[in-house]
Design a protein around this motif. Structure first.
Motif, short mmCIF file in Angstrom:
data_model
loop_
_atom_site.label_atom_id
_atom_site.label_comp_id
_atom_site.label_asym_id
_atom_site.label_seq_id
_atom_site.Cartn_x
_atom_site.Cartn_y
_atom_site.Cartn_z
N MET A 342 0.47 11.53 -10.73
CA MET A 342 -0.88 12.01 -11.02
C MET A 342 -1.91 10.89 -10.95
N ARG A 343 -1.57 9.71 -11.48
CA ARG A 343 -2.53 8.62 -11.42
C ARG A 343 -2.65 8.08 -10.00
N GLY A 344 -1.55 8.09 -9.26
CA GLY A 344 -1.60 7.64 -7.88
C GLY A 344 -2.47 8.52 -7.01
N VAL A 345 -2.59 9.80 -7.39
CA VAL A 345 -3.46 10.71 -6.65
C VAL A 345 -4.89 10.22 -6.68
N LEU A 346 -5.32 9.66 -7.82
CA LEU A 346 -6.70 9.18 -7.94
C LEU A 346 -6.95 8.01 -7.00
N TYR A 347 -5.98 7.10 -6.88
CA TYR A 347 -6.15 5.97 -5.97
C TYR A 347 -6.15 6.44 -4.51
N SER A 348 -5.25 7.37 -4.18
CA SER A 348 -5.24 7.90 -2.80
C SER A 348 -6.52 8.65 -2.49
N HIS A 387 -0.52 -0.83 3.24
CA HIS A 387 -0.23 0.04 2.10
C HIS A 387 -0.29 1.53 2.47
N TYR A 388 -0.10 1.86 3.73
CA TYR A 388 -0.23 3.25 4.15
C TYR A 388 0.80 4.15 3.46
N ALA A 389 2.03 3.67 3.32
CA ALA A 389 3.07 4.49 2.70
C ALA A 389 2.71 4.84 1.25
N GLY A 390 2.18 3.85 0.52
CA GLY A 390 1.76 4.11 -0.85
C GLY A 390 0.60 5.09 -0.90
N TYR A 391 -0.31 4.98 0.06
CA TYR A 391 -1.43 5.93 0.14
C TYR A 391 -0.93 7.33 0.42
N ARG A 392 -0.03 7.49 1.35
CA ARG A 392 0.45 8.81 1.74
C ARG A 392 1.22 9.49 0.61
N HIS A 393 1.99 8.71 -0.14
CA HIS A 393 2.85 9.30 -1.17
C HIS A 393 2.26 9.16 -2.57
N CYS A 394 0.98 8.79 -2.65
CA CYS A 394 0.27 8.72 -3.95
C CYS A 394 1.00 7.82 -4.94
N SER A 395 1.50 6.68 -4.45
CA SER A 395 2.22 5.75 -5.33
C SER A 395 1.46 4.43 -5.51
N LEU A 396 0.17 4.41 -5.17
CA LEU A 396 -0.63 3.20 -5.32
C LEU A 396 -0.87 2.90 -6.80
N ARG A 397 -0.96 1.60 -7.11
CA ARG A 397 -1.25 1.13 -8.46
C ARG A 397 -2.32 0.05 -8.39
N PRO A 398 -2.93 -0.33 -9.53
CA PRO A 398 -4.03 -1.33 -9.49
C PRO A 398 -3.64 -2.63 -8.79
N TYR A 399 -2.40 -3.08 -8.99
CA TYR A 399 -2.00 -4.36 -8.37
C TYR A 399 -1.97 -4.29 -6.85
N ASP A 400 -1.91 -3.06 -6.28
CA ASP A 400 -1.95 -2.94 -4.81
C ASP A 400 -3.31 -3.31 -4.24
N PHE A 401 -4.35 -3.36 -5.09
CA PHE A 401 -5.70 -3.65 -4.61
C PHE A 401 -6.12 -5.09 -4.92
N THR A 402 -5.18 -5.92 -5.27
CA THR A 402 -5.49 -7.34 -5.50
C THR A 402 -5.30 -8.11 -4.20
N GLY A 403 -6.01 -9.20 -4.09
CA GLY A 403 -5.87 -10.02 -2.90
C GLY A 403 -6.90 -9.70 -1.87
#
Length: 403
Positions: A342-348, A387-403
């Motif tokens: 559910m939280r990953g949906v917000l990032y996607s 990070h396309y796989a994380g975007y597609r499967h709604c598994s992104l987290r805040p640390y994916d947006f660092t760097g």
């Protein structure tokens, strides 16, 4: 005539316009739209004919003083009422056909469809006029109005073969569908045969001339044969229509039904930025194709570099809806529906908003949203490729947006 024709024409146009596909010039649907106007024009003209017949029935005691046949007066009344109804129908047909011709630029009209609608309208006039003559009471006007309106509205598209009896209940004809060959011809013959049976039967009851019996039998035969043929369709008025594509080939290849050719520039402009941002990812595409049917939002996926979308009409914003359909198809809806995503949906959703040049509906957290908002276009594209796989499967987290 000066009052009835404009009023009937407005009523018919109101119904015909609703049956047209917004922004699309497709001749099969145009013919169905004109014929659909009879579903409102028919009851209106039948009611008008019944009312006129009841009023004119009071003059019969004067008509019998002449040497003319007793059927002459009613037939003249019927002729005038038929002329009024056909003039109104002609206005409706002229406006709808002109609108399609201006959009399409080519002529591919089926005259049998227009004739079938006209014959169905005349049949309603005959029914109303004869009902008013045979039952000279104001109540019969109400009965005719209610009966014909129920007959026109209670039948739904494809419910049974009865939906094909005039006035036929046929919905919008989408661009990848076509009308069954011979359908309008059978409807035309049914209306003519049934109307002739009623009219000749009335003339026989008035004159009692045996010579009329043979034409009545012929009209009944035509009605029976056309009824059998309409029954054979089983309520299915449409069939898949084989057709090619009209394509625009720069900067992307975008292909649509030829009737939607005018949509190519807007579609290309809408999907090109999305294609550029997806370049280098598994969701990349270089071709967009229109699929038949309405489809479900989010049903379309991008495969083999081809994005397939459903485009049912050209109502305002159709280009944005097509891009949204591609964007929604990038997300794995089944995986994203899991509670732990559910939280990953917000990032996607935040990433999808960028892909589609939209404002995110809800930010996952302010810090991540500000960080992603400060990145350049090239940085975002590079990040998406990783990070396309994380975007597609709604598994992104805040640390994916660092760097």
């Amino acid at each position: 005539m000066l009052i009835a024709v404009p009023v009937l024409a407005v009523l018919g146009l109101a119904l015909a316009w609703q049956a047209l596909i917004p922004g699309v010039a497709y001749w099969d649907n145009t013919v169905v739209a004109v014929s659909a106007s009879v579903r409102l024009l028919g009851p209106a003209t039948a009611t008008l004919a019944a009312w006129g017949a009841v009023r004119e029935h009071r003059l019969d005691h004067l008509r019998i003083l002449t040497s003319r046949s007793a059927a002459t007066g009613p037939l003249l009344d019927l002729l005038l009422l038929t002329l009024v109804s056909l003039l109104a129908y002609g206005v409706v047909a002229g406006v709808v056909v002109a609108e399609t011709l201006l959009r399409a630029g080519t002529w591919d009209l089926r005259p049998a469809g227009l004739l079938a609608g006209a014959a169905a309208l005349v049949l309603h006039v005959v029914l109303g006029c004869l009902a008013g003559r045979l039952f000279a009471s104001p109540l019969v006007v109400v009965a005719v109005a209610v009966t014909t309106l129920l007959w026109a509205t209670l039948r739904t598209d494809g419910s049974s073969w009865l939906s094909l009896l005039p006035p036929a209940a046929i919905g919008q004809v989408q661009v990848f569908d076509g009308l069954r060959p011979g359908l309008f011809t059978d409807q035309l013959l049914w209306s003519l045969g049934f109307g002739a049976t009623l009219l000749l039967g009335y003339m026989w009851t008035v004159s009692r001339r045996a010579v009329i019996v043979l034409p009545i039998a012929a009209a009944l035969g035509v009605t029976a044969v056309s009824t059998v043929r309409l029954h054979g369709y089983g309520g299915a008025a449409l069939t898949p229509a084989p057709t090619g594509y009209a394509c625009g080939r720069w900067p992307l290849t975008v292909c649509v039904h030829p009737a939607l050719r005018s949509a190519l520039p807007s579609l290309e402009a809408a999907v090109t930025p999305l294609a550029a941002r997806l370049a280098g990812t598994p969701g990349a595409f270089t071709r967009v194709e229109q699929l038949p049917g309405g489809g479900e939002v989010g049903e379309v996926t991008v495969r083999g570099g081809v994005a397939r979308v459903h485009l049912t009409d050209l109502a305002p914003g159709y280009w944005h809806r097509a891009a949204q359909e591609i964007g929604l198809g990038l997300i794995d809806a089944r995986v994203c529906a899991a509670p732990d995503h559910m939280r990953g949906v917000l990032y996607s959703s935040m990433v999808s908003a960028w892909l589609l040049d939209e404002h995110p509906s809800a930010a996952p957290d302010p810090a991540t949203a500000r960080r992603f908002g400060r990145w350049s276009e090239q940085a975002r594209r590079s990040w998406l490729r990783t990070h396309y796989a994380g975007y597609r499967h709604c598994s992104l987290r805040p640390y994916d947006f660092t760097g």
